[in-house]
Design an enzyme around this catalytic site. Structure first.
Site, PDB file in Angstrom:
ATOM      1  CE  LYS A 176      28.294  27.248 -19.804  1.00 30.70           C
ATOM      2  NZ  LYS A 176      28.879  28.600 -19.955  1.00 30.70           N
ATOM      3  CD  GLU A 250      14.055  29.386 -11.455  1.00 31.84           C
ATOM      4  OE1 GLU A 250      13.378  30.394 -11.720  1.00 31.84           O
ATOM      5  OE2 GLU A 250      13.665  28.491 -10.714  1.00 31.84           O
ATOM      6  CB  CYS A 284      14.966  36.995 -14.915  1.00 30.59           C
ATOM      7  SG  CYS A 284      15.353  36.732 -13.184  1.00 30.59           S
ATOM      8  CD  GLU A 384      14.165  38.027 -20.660  1.00 27.28           C
ATOM      9  OE1 GLU A 384      14.756  37.187 -21.361  1.00 27.28           O
ATOM     10  OE2 GLU A 384      14.087  37.946 -19.426  1.00 27.28           O
TER      11      GLU A 384
HETATM   12  P1  NAD Z   1      21.786  32.250 -22.240  1.00 29.15           P
HETATM   13  O1  NAD Z   1      20.661  31.280 -22.262  1.00 29.15           O
HETATM   14  O2  NAD Z   1      22.329  32.736 -23.515  1.00 29.15           O
HETATM   15  O3  NAD Z   1      23.032  31.617 -21.476  1.00 29.15           O
HETATM   16  C1  NAD Z   1      22.926  31.146 -20.151  1.00 29.15           C
HETATM   17  C2  NAD Z   1      24.001  30.108 -19.893  1.00 29.15           C
HETATM   18  O4  NAD Z   1      23.770  28.988 -20.743  1.00 29.15           O
HETATM   19  C3  NAD Z   1      25.426  30.559 -20.200  1.00 29.15           C
HETATM   20  O5  NAD Z   1      26.270  29.969 -19.240  1.00 29.15           O
HETATM   21  C4  NAD Z   1      25.681  29.990 -21.589  1.00 29.15           C
HETATM   22  O6  NAD Z   1      27.037  29.754 -21.876  1.00 29.15           O
HETATM   23  C5  NAD Z   1      24.924  28.681 -21.502  1.00 29.15           C
HETATM   24  N1  NAD Z   1      24.457  28.165 -22.786  1.00 29.15           N
HETATM   25  C6  NAD Z   1      24.225  28.851 -23.941  1.00 29.15           C
HETATM   26  N2  NAD Z   1      23.746  28.016 -24.890  1.00 29.15           N
HETATM   27  C7  NAD Z   1      23.667  26.792 -24.313  1.00 29.15           C
HETATM   28  C8  NAD Z   1      23.215  25.514 -24.777  1.00 29.15           C
HETATM   29  N3  NAD Z   1      22.754  25.354 -26.002  1.00 29.15           N
HETATM   30  N4  NAD Z   1      23.237  24.474 -23.910  1.00 29.15           N
HETATM   31  C9  NAD Z   1      23.665  24.637 -22.639  1.00 29.15           C
HETATM   32  N5  NAD Z   1      24.123  25.817 -22.152  1.00 29.15           N
HETATM   33  C10 NAD Z   1      24.114  26.879 -22.985  1.00 29.15           C
HETATM   34  O7  NAD Z   1      21.283  33.422 -21.290  1.00 29.15           O
HETATM   35  P2  NAD Z   1      22.042  34.775 -20.914  1.00 29.15           P
HETATM   36  O8  NAD Z   1      21.973  35.671 -22.098  1.00 29.15           O
HETATM   37  O9  NAD Z   1      23.365  34.470 -20.279  1.00 29.15           O
HETATM   38  O10 NAD Z   1      21.121  35.332 -19.737  1.00 29.15           O
HETATM   39  C11 NAD Z   1      20.026  36.119 -19.924  1.00 29.15           C
HETATM   40  C12 NAD Z   1      18.763  35.293 -19.782  1.00 29.15           C
HETATM   41  O11 NAD Z   1      18.717  34.665 -18.510  1.00 29.15           O
HETATM   42  C13 NAD Z   1      17.513  36.127 -19.855  1.00 29.15           C
HETATM   43  O12 NAD Z   1      16.573  35.487 -20.671  1.00 29.15           O
HETATM   44  C14 NAD Z   1      17.022  36.153 -18.415  1.00 29.15           C
HETATM   45  O13 NAD Z   1      15.654  36.364 -18.253  1.00 29.15           O
HETATM   46  C15 NAD Z   1      17.426  34.818 -17.922  1.00 29.15           C
HETATM   47  N6  NAD Z   1      17.492  34.822 -16.460  1.00 29.15           N
HETATM   48  C16 NAD Z   1      16.488  34.187 -15.759  1.00 29.15           C
HETATM   49  C17 NAD Z   1      16.493  34.198 -14.369  1.00 29.15           C
HETATM   50  C18 NAD Z   1      15.405  33.533 -13.574  1.00 29.15           C
HETATM   51  O14 NAD Z   1      15.575  33.380 -12.366  1.00 29.15           O
HETATM   52  N7  NAD Z   1      14.307  33.128 -14.168  1.00 29.15           N
HETATM   53  C19 NAD Z   1      17.533  34.851 -13.699  1.00 29.15           C
HETATM   54  C20 NAD Z   1      18.520  35.484 -14.448  1.00 29.15           C
HETATM   55  C21 NAD Z   1      18.497  35.454 -15.837  1.00 29.15           C
END
Ligand code: NAD
Length: 481
Positions: A176, A250, A284, A384
């Site tokens: 997804k 992650e 990230c 962040e």
């Molecule tokens: P997000 O957590 O809002 O969403 C990530 C994914 O999860 C999306 O596909 C979203 O639709 C889904 N999602 C949202 N709520 C959910 C729930 N309750 N249950 C299951 N799935 C759900 O994150 P974002 O805003 O898309 O991405 C930014 C974040 O990702 C930042 O915090 C960043 O640090 C992190 N990130 C971490 C890494 C790493 O390797 N550690 C890499 C890239 C991004």
């Protein structure tokens, strides 16, 4: 305009509800595509298809060599379609072309090729046991159906980091992508099918948080591999506490970057700027908290701000662009509100601090912003921000810098800038972060693990470490008496 569907059991289909959502180009605010919004019924169908794909004779009896060849073919197809994939990523995510063409897409191909090699090297063990007449060995067993959930900042690369090891180890998946940026993942999945993955082994569901929630909660999903925000990661852990399904996380970061008094100043300014603004700060591992020795802090701030102001801002499609748009209007507001909070809490803003107007007024552009005199308790030093905001924090001695660098709930990445090998090697192990970069901007390579301490998550992606995430160890005792 792209019209993306769900992939369930090898068939492209709309949601049973017929519902769709739109995705926009962050550089212009224009709608560039629609995608099916997967309902719980669609998610259940995708999980069932994944289960059937996992159990199918074709996948179960496929030799490791053939699995590896399929992964290798995916890498070849990614390279053959590299410019198309990079253009899609740039259009949907806003990512500067230099990043999508030289980092993101090549990394996907490299990751599939790396794990193609692992498919034939998933060795077990022979264990000496003290019970007489026993042959005891361990094998790695795939988990079953893995739910792979990705964020919007590096959609294609992160899909590859999850798909390649999951498939190399013999799992089936339901993938997804984030609702802001589904397009490159949809195209990648088309290429995965073209490479010869059997139907049902890879399923794709598009949609927002509700689709993610339904996937995580589904009892027949054996494992969730999630990249995204810490808050959602925590929610996933709560949801999975009932079934104890495997979870790999992650999550966010707030990387410190320590500039030692002996650092090469030019290298530190350029490296930190690149580390902070890579993908417009939407990374990230982005460097965000700059601990600079007090004797050099003023010079560092001024050079960092001048260098930041000289960077070309523009749409990702312009090859000269260094700073592209933020992913969405909502995220732009979030970054702007952090900057306002920084000022309210007493940090000194040196530059930036505003949305870019004029020709770029319809896009979600924000000027790189440097803050001086940031203290550890300020919100901009703790949360962040995930945008082009840099916090400079003077220190007096290196022990203090290390303690303050570690004064965070996160622990994904960190950097040290020094010309002294002893400083580099004594500081690195004292920093609580999954990866420490010495005189180096943040980079990721399939050969090295990636993941965090603390609120940055659980487990490691990449390298042989990802194989552990996607397999169980099974012991077999054979009575030879
Ligand atoms: P997000 O957590 O809002 O969403 C990530 C994914 O999860 C999306 O596909 C979203 O639709 C889904 N999602 C949202 N709520 C959910 C729930 N309750 N249950 C299951 N799935 C759900 O994150 P974002 O805003 O898309 O991405 C930014 C974040 O990702 C930042 O915090 C960043 O640090 C992190 N990130 C971490 C890494 C790493 O390797 N550690 C890499 C890239 C991004």
């Amino acid at each position: 305009m792209t019209r993306a569907q769900l992939l369930i059991g090898g068939e492209w289909t709309d949601s049973v509800t017929g519902r769709t959502a739109e995705t926009v180009n962050p550089a212009t605010g224009e709608v560039i595509g629609t995608f099916a919004e997967a309902s719980p019924v669609d998610i259940a169908a995708a999980v069932d298809a994944g289960r059937a794909g996992f159990e199918s004779n074709r996948w179960q009896s496929m030799s490791p060599d053939e699995r590896g060849r399929i992964l290798w073919r995916i890498a070849d197809l990614v390279e053959r379609h590299a410019s198309e994939l990079a253009a899609l990523e740039t259009m949907d995510q806003g990512q500067p072309t230099t990043v999508s063409t030289t980092v993101n897409v090549p990394l996907v191909a490299q990751t599939f090729r790396y794990y193609a090699g692992w498919a034939t090297k998933l060795k077990g063990k022979l264990s000496p046991v003290s019970v007489p007449d026993q042959l005891t060995y361990q094998r790695r067993a795939p988990l079953g159906v893995c739910g792979l959930i990705t964020p919007w900042n590096f959609p294609l690369a992160i899909a590859g980091w999850k798909l390649a090891p999951a498939l190399a180890t013999g799992n089936a998946v339901v993938l997804k992508p984030a609702e802001q940026t589904p397009l490159s993942t949809v195209r990648l999945v088309e290429l995965v099918l073209e490479a010869g993955i059997p139907p049902g082994v890879v399923n794709l569901v598009t949609g927002g948080p509700d689709a993610g929630k339904a996937l995580v909660a589904h009892p027949r999903v054996d494992m969730v591999s999630f990249t995204g925000s810490t808050a959602v990661g925590q929610e996933i852990v709560r949801t999975c506490s009932g079934t104890l399904k495997r979870v790999s996380l992650e999550l966010g970061g707030k990387a410190p970057s320590i500039v030692a008094p002996d650092a090469d100043m030019q290298m530190a300014v350029v490296g930190n700027l690149r580390g902070a603004l890579f993908n417009t700060g939407q990374a990230c591992g982005a460097f965000t908290r700059f601990f600079v020795h007090r004797s050099k802090a003023e010079e560092f701030v001024s050079r960092l701000a001048t260098a930041a102001d000289s960077l070309r801002i523009g749409p990702g499609s312009d090859p000269e662009t260094v700073v592209g748009p933020l992913v969405s209007a909502e995220h732009l507001d979030r970054v702007a509100s952090y900057v306002a909070l920084g000022e309210q809490q007493g940090a000194v803003r040196i530059n930036g601090g505003e949305r870019v107007g004029g020709a770029f007024g319809r896009g979600f552009f924000y000027r790189p912003t440097v803050f001086a005199d940031v203290t550890d308790d300020m919100t901009i030093a703790r949360d962040e921000i995930f945008g082009p905001v840099m916090c400079v924090m003077p220190y007096d001695d290196l022990d203090e810098a290390v303690a303050r660098a570690n004064n965070t709930d996160y622990g994904l990445a960190a950097a040290i800038w020094t010309q002294d090998l002893r400083t580099a090697h004594t500081l690195a192990p004292r920093i609580r972060a999954g990866t420490v970069f010495v005189n180096q901007i943040p980079i990721i390579d399939p050969g090295a693990p990636w993941g965090g301490f603390g609120l940055s998550g659980w487990g490691r992606e990449m390298g042989s470490y990802a194989l552990d995430e996607f397999t169980e160890t099974q012991s077999v005792f054979v009575n030879l008496s």
